[in-house]
Design an enzyme around this catalytic site. Structure first.
Site, PDB file in Angstrom:
ATOM      1  N   CYS A 197      34.111 -64.223  57.259  1.00  0.00           N
ATOM      2  CA  CYS A 197      33.519 -65.642  56.402  1.00  0.00           C
ATOM      3  C   CYS A 197      32.266 -65.973  57.238  1.00  0.00           C
ATOM      4  O   CYS A 197      31.985 -67.208  57.889  1.00  0.00           O
ATOM      5  CB  CYS A 197      34.580 -66.776  57.291  1.00  0.00           C
ATOM      6  SG  CYS A 197      35.414 -68.014  56.631  1.00  0.00           S
TER       7      CYS A 197
ATOM      8  N   CYS B 297      32.366 -70.109  56.973  1.00  0.00           N
ATOM      9  CA  CYS B 297      32.713 -70.575  58.296  1.00  0.00           C
ATOM     10  C   CYS B 297      32.060 -70.266  59.168  1.00  0.00           C
ATOM     11  O   CYS B 297      31.306 -71.225  60.202  1.00  0.00           O
ATOM     12  CB  CYS B 297      33.941 -69.715  58.949  1.00  0.00           C
ATOM     13  SG  CYS B 297      35.704 -69.673  57.494  1.00  0.00           S
ATOM     14  N   ASP B 298      31.454 -69.298  59.841  1.00  0.00           N
ATOM     15  CA  ASP B 298      30.135 -68.660  61.029  1.00  0.00           C
ATOM     16  C   ASP B 298      28.817 -68.458  60.284  1.00  0.00           C
ATOM     17  O   ASP B 298      27.448 -68.774  61.251  1.00  0.00           O
ATOM     18  CB  ASP B 298      30.968 -67.307  61.580  1.00  0.00           C
ATOM     19  CG  ASP B 298      32.436 -67.789  61.714  1.00  0.00           C
ATOM     20  OD1 ASP B 298      32.005 -68.676  62.026  1.00  0.00           O
ATOM     21  OD2 ASP B 298      32.533 -66.567  61.923  1.00  0.00           O
TER      22      ASP B 298
END
Ligand SMILES: Cc1cc2nc3c(=O)[nH]c(=O)nc-3n(C[C@H](O)[C@H](O)[C@H](O)COP(=O)(O)OP(=O)(O)OC[C@H]3O[C@@H](n4cnc5c(N)ncnc54)[C@H](O)[C@@H]3O)c2cc1C
Length: 352
Positions: free
Chosen positions: A139, A142-143
């Site tokens: 992701c 997300c990261d």
């Protein structure tokens, strides 16, 4: 086998951000929800609490200025749901029958999420077995912004729209992004390909597969072992992070043939509500969202599902994917709001 009959107004499948938010709202509405989630199982990568249980730092969930660890965030969700009387049951739901209506009395909220597809190669598993959470991710939203990936060389694996989107997003932070693809052509749509081809920070490694993710526990990912699928030649390719972008699989197998879904398996909901094609069955979170797939959007639609369920149980109409509205009593209100079709088939005017 003994069968236990549980009578509940609202049953929620899944205890990720969507399911627990639906639980918080429906518990506060005195609907005594039951949340069912699969027990922890390393091989199946399931843990009550959902996908955030397998990540570390969550930096983008509002309300936590300094960030919060994924499992800690889900513990807070769970405590909040418990505080208002949510009950929990740990079991796999292996079959559902939505054809009859015992659920005249209750509603079903499906929050069973989705799972990223993985390559199944050495080094990919979660820490401590591999570098998952320490340089390997599925992701980018997300990261990608995490310090470990800033101004570094990153690898994205895949050739579809997801891979192009992830690679393009990562160029905001990375020094360079290499897209490793098994073929010499992309599967991605034309517009996504064009965007990636025109991005100076993106380069392609064609006809290649990632065989292994390399690194150390201290430094995280240091590279990948690549093989050229045409020549068989292998080489080590240095990088600081690997984003696996080969798609997601919604957890909807058990609803096949009963609930409407798209070609990948994402449940179809109304758009104006979280209603599925079966009255009284609502869906929220990643299980019905192939686009955003974030904890906050899952929690948002979880809230919507609980409010839809409340309305439904209060005999109020809920918008269906077909455009008409239905009530728990089986009445249909036509999309133009001109007529009501009663449960026994009579049509009456809806004009005041
Ligand atoms: C590694 C990683 C890092 C991430 N980081 C972030 C981040 O930083 N910020 C962010 O916003 N999002 C992040 N995400 C995305 C976020 O985790 C998801 O969008 C969110 O968890 C979706 O919530 P959900 O409730 O819809 O489903 P899930 O969290 O997937 O929960 C679904 C639950 O349903 C259960 N379940 C499924 N089928 C059954 C069944 N048949 N019977 C019983 N139980 C069942 C599962 O076991 C699971 O616990 C990340 C995801 C991953 C994988």
């Amino acid at each position: 086998m003994d069968t236990e009959i549980l009578k509940k107004d609202v049953v929620i499948i899944g205890s990720g951000p969507a399911g627990l938010t639906a639980a918080i709202y429906s518990a506060r509405a005195n609907l005594n929800p039951l949340v069912v989630d699969a027990p922890a199982n390393t091989a199946k990568q399931t843990t009550p609490g959902g996908q955030l249980m397998i990540t570390t730092e969550v930096e983008n969930y509002p309300g936590f200025a300094e960030g919060i660890q994924g499992p800690e965030l889900m513990e807070e969700f769970r405590k909040q749901a418990l505080r208002f009387g949510t009950e929990f049951l740990e079991t796999w739901i292996t079959e559902v029958d939505l054809s009859e209506r015992p659920f005249k009395l209750y509603t079903l909220i499906i929050a069973s999420g989705a799972s990223a597809k993985w390559l199944g190669i050495p080094g990919e598993a979660k820490v401590p077995d591999g570098f998952g959470g320490n340089g390997v991710s599925a992701c980018a939203t997300c990261d990608g912004p995490l310090p470990a990936f800033r101004n570094k060389v990153l690898v994205v694996v895949g050739g579809g729209d997801t891979a192009m989107e992830e690679a393009t997003f990562l160029t905001r932070y990375a020094a360079k992004v290499y897209v490793v693809h098994r073929r010499d052509k992309l599967r991605a749509s034309k517009i996504m390909q064009e965007k990636a081809f025109h991005n100076e920070k993106i380069e392609f490694v064609w006809n290649s597969g990632v065989e292994e993710i390399l690194g150390t526990p201290e430094d995280g990912v240091t590279g990948v072992r690549l093989s050229n699928l045409q020549t068989g030649e292998e080489r080590t390719f240095p990088c600081a992070g690997v984003f696996v972008a080969i798609g997601h699989k919604p957890n909807t197998e058990l609803f096949k043939g009963q609930l409407d879904m798209d070609e990948v398996g994402y449940l179809l909901t109304s758009g104006q509500s979280t209603a599925t094609n079966i009255p009284g069955v609502f869906a929220c979170g990643d299980v019905q969202d192939s686009v955003y797939r974030q904890a906050i959007t899952a929690a948002g639609t979880g809230c919507m599902s609980a409010i839809d369920a409340e309305r439904f149980l209060d005999h109020l109409p809920v918008a269906m994917p077909s455009g008409d509205e239905v009530t728990v009593d089986g009445e249909h209100i036509t999309p133009d709001h001109q007529a009501i079709i009663t449960a026994d088939g009579h049509m009456i005017s809806n004009k005041s």
